[in-house]
Design an enzyme around this catalytic site. Structure first.
Site, PDB file in Angstrom:
ATOM      1  N   HIS A  90       0.845  -1.198   0.000  1.00  0.00           N
ATOM      2  CA  HIS A  90       0.000   0.000   0.000  1.00  0.00           C
ATOM      3  C   HIS A  90       0.873   1.238   0.000  1.00  0.00           C
ATOM      4  CE1 HIS A  90      -3.100   2.903   1.260  1.00  0.00           C
ATOM      5  NE2 HIS A  90      -3.967   2.022   0.826  1.00  0.00           N
TER       6      HIS A  90
ATOM      7  N   ASP B 268      -7.843  -4.349  -1.014  1.00  0.00           N
ATOM      8  CA  ASP B 268      -8.300  -4.558  -2.390  1.00  0.00           C
ATOM      9  C   ASP B 268      -8.221  -6.022  -2.797  1.00  0.00           C
ATOM     10  OD1 ASP B 268      -8.791  -1.788  -3.012  1.00  0.00           O
ATOM     11  OD2 ASP B 268      -6.630  -1.515  -3.001  1.00  0.00           O
TER      12      ASP B 268
END
Length: 431
Positions: free
Chosen positions: A308, A366
């Site tokens: 991330h 995600d």
């Protein structure tokens, strides 16, 4: 930080300039360089705003190093496991968790706003049958200002609140309508007897000839995903909403701009990219080869859904969603589906392979959200739409916060110009 300053020295001229340090309740301080150009005649250069604070905010706090995410001070782990999505929406909007009477009133208020103006059906029918649902979402949300212009004064606090309620209520209805349009099914009206997430699933999957009753695990998963995606501080789409709002644009236009920003594969489209990656890998027997490709800097293949931009530790949202992901797969998914088997194998390797562990390339939210949506029967082109429905709460919370800030000014970034210097116009015969 009262009276504390930071000194910036121009080594070319030898001049030094003092600027005040600003600090919040937690997190790093910021040098207030708003007068830098006026005092020193120079700009700062910060592509991607890696070190720039664009505003004051009391909504969300992220500590990427330690993997902390707080909504109004409450850890995401507590909210995701104990609260409803509308409870979190109230918290983000108003700063405090609601008492029972406030929550009941808020739920009724949102429920009453879920219906769309019937004329919007004509607008929806104007889109081509195979239009991407995100394209429809942008268009329809932007058009709402033409239907609800009775409360569009951005300088009126009550008008702002009404618009925020309408957006939170109507986004699921619009999203489901966009889906129904894309598959040629009639639009389903919302039901006032269903909770927010169950109502959304009803509008997605029911038909006039068949009632759809979502399972408890499906509603639980949707509630969790919506809470995890409700806000994430000053990301690209939220910053877009704030920038659009700084000009005084109406809230429907601002949220439509946020949806457009969210559509990008580097932002809201990441979970869709995860499914594309899984299809590319194809089979569990190919996993090790693709993991080696991911480690090769010269290979264009990238593991989607791992690591991330902000979190340098495990994404706290991924820890929460992982458990529910496994519950959804166990109860709703086809256990023989090779896609899910492949995803779980990738997860297993990423959590144990020294290369990924050392670089903290853990599965992120995600990675799991795409798998859950797939198991719930939601098509891939709707993944980013689901994200937009949840994130609308964060967008309107930031918009309302910004519009009530007396120091709010129109956004106007600077640039380093690399074009030609001044030159004279030549007649076309002499060019």
């Amino acid at each position: 930080m009262a009276n504390q300053t930071i000194t910036i020295t121009n080594n070319v001229t030898g001049e030094s300039f003092d600027f005040p340090l600003r600090s919040g309740s937690v997190g790093p301080s910021a040098a207030d360089i708003s007068s830098l150009y006026k005092e020193a005649g120079i700009f700062t250069y910060d592509p991607g705003f890696m070190s720039t604070a664009s505003c004051h905010s009391a909504i969300t706090y992220i500590d990427g190093e330690d993997g902390i995410l707080l909504y109004r001070g409450y850890p995401i782990e507590q909210l995701a496991t104990k609260a409803s999505f509308l409870e979190v929406a109230y918290l983000l909007l108003y700063g405090e968790l609601p008492v029972e009477k406030e929550l009941v009133g808020f739920e009724k208020l949102i429920t009453r706003h879920t219906m769309l103006n019937e004329n919007l059906k004509d607008f929806l029918n104007g889109f081509h049958y195979d239009a991407h649902p995100m394209a429809i979402l942008i268009g329809v949300v932007g058009s709402l200002s033409a239907f609800y212009h009775d409360s569009l004064s951005v300088n009126d606090a009550r008008h702002r609140e009404i618009s925020a309620h309408r957006l939170i209520a109507k986004l699921p209805t619009i999203a489901a309508a966009a889906y129904k349009h894309s598959i040629g099914e009639p639009i389903m009206y919302p039901r006032n007897d269903l909770r927010y997430c169950a109502n959304f699933l009803h509008m997605m999957f029911a038909t006039p000839c068949e009632v759809y009753k979502p399972t408890l695990i499906a509603e639980k998963a949707m509630n969790l995903l919506f809470i995890l995606h409700a806000d994430h501080e000053q990301n690209a789409s939220t910053s877009t909403v704030r920038l659009a709002g700084s000009s005084g644009a109406n809230p429907f236009a601002c949220v439509a701009a946020g949806i457009a920003s969210l559509w990008g594969p580097a932002h809201g489209g990441a979970n869709e990219a995860v499914l594309d990656m899984l299809h590319e890998i194809g089979d569990v027997k190919n996993v090790q080869r693709y993991m080696e490709k991911a480690k090769d800097k010269d290979d264009p293949f990238r593991l989607m859904g791992f690591g991330h931009r902000v979190y340098k530790n495990y994404d706290p949202r991924a820890k929460i969603i992982r458990e529910v992901c496994h519950q959804v797969l166990e109860e709703l998914a086809d256990n023989n589906n090779p896609l899910f088997e492949l995803a779980m194998k990738l997860e297993e390797i990423a959590l144990s392979d020294a290369y990924f562990v050392e670089r903290k390339l853990y599965p992120n939210v995600d990675f799991y959200s795409g798998i859950i949506y797939q198991a719930l029967g939601i098509p891939r082109n709707m993944f980013t739409v689901m994200f937009a429905v949840a994130r609308t709460v964060g967008w309107v919370s930031h918009w309302m916060e910004m519009m009530s800030d007396p120091n709010n000014r129109i956004g106007r970034p600077r640039q380093i110009y690399h074009g030609p210097t001044q030159r004279d116009y030549l007649p076309i015969s002499k060019r």
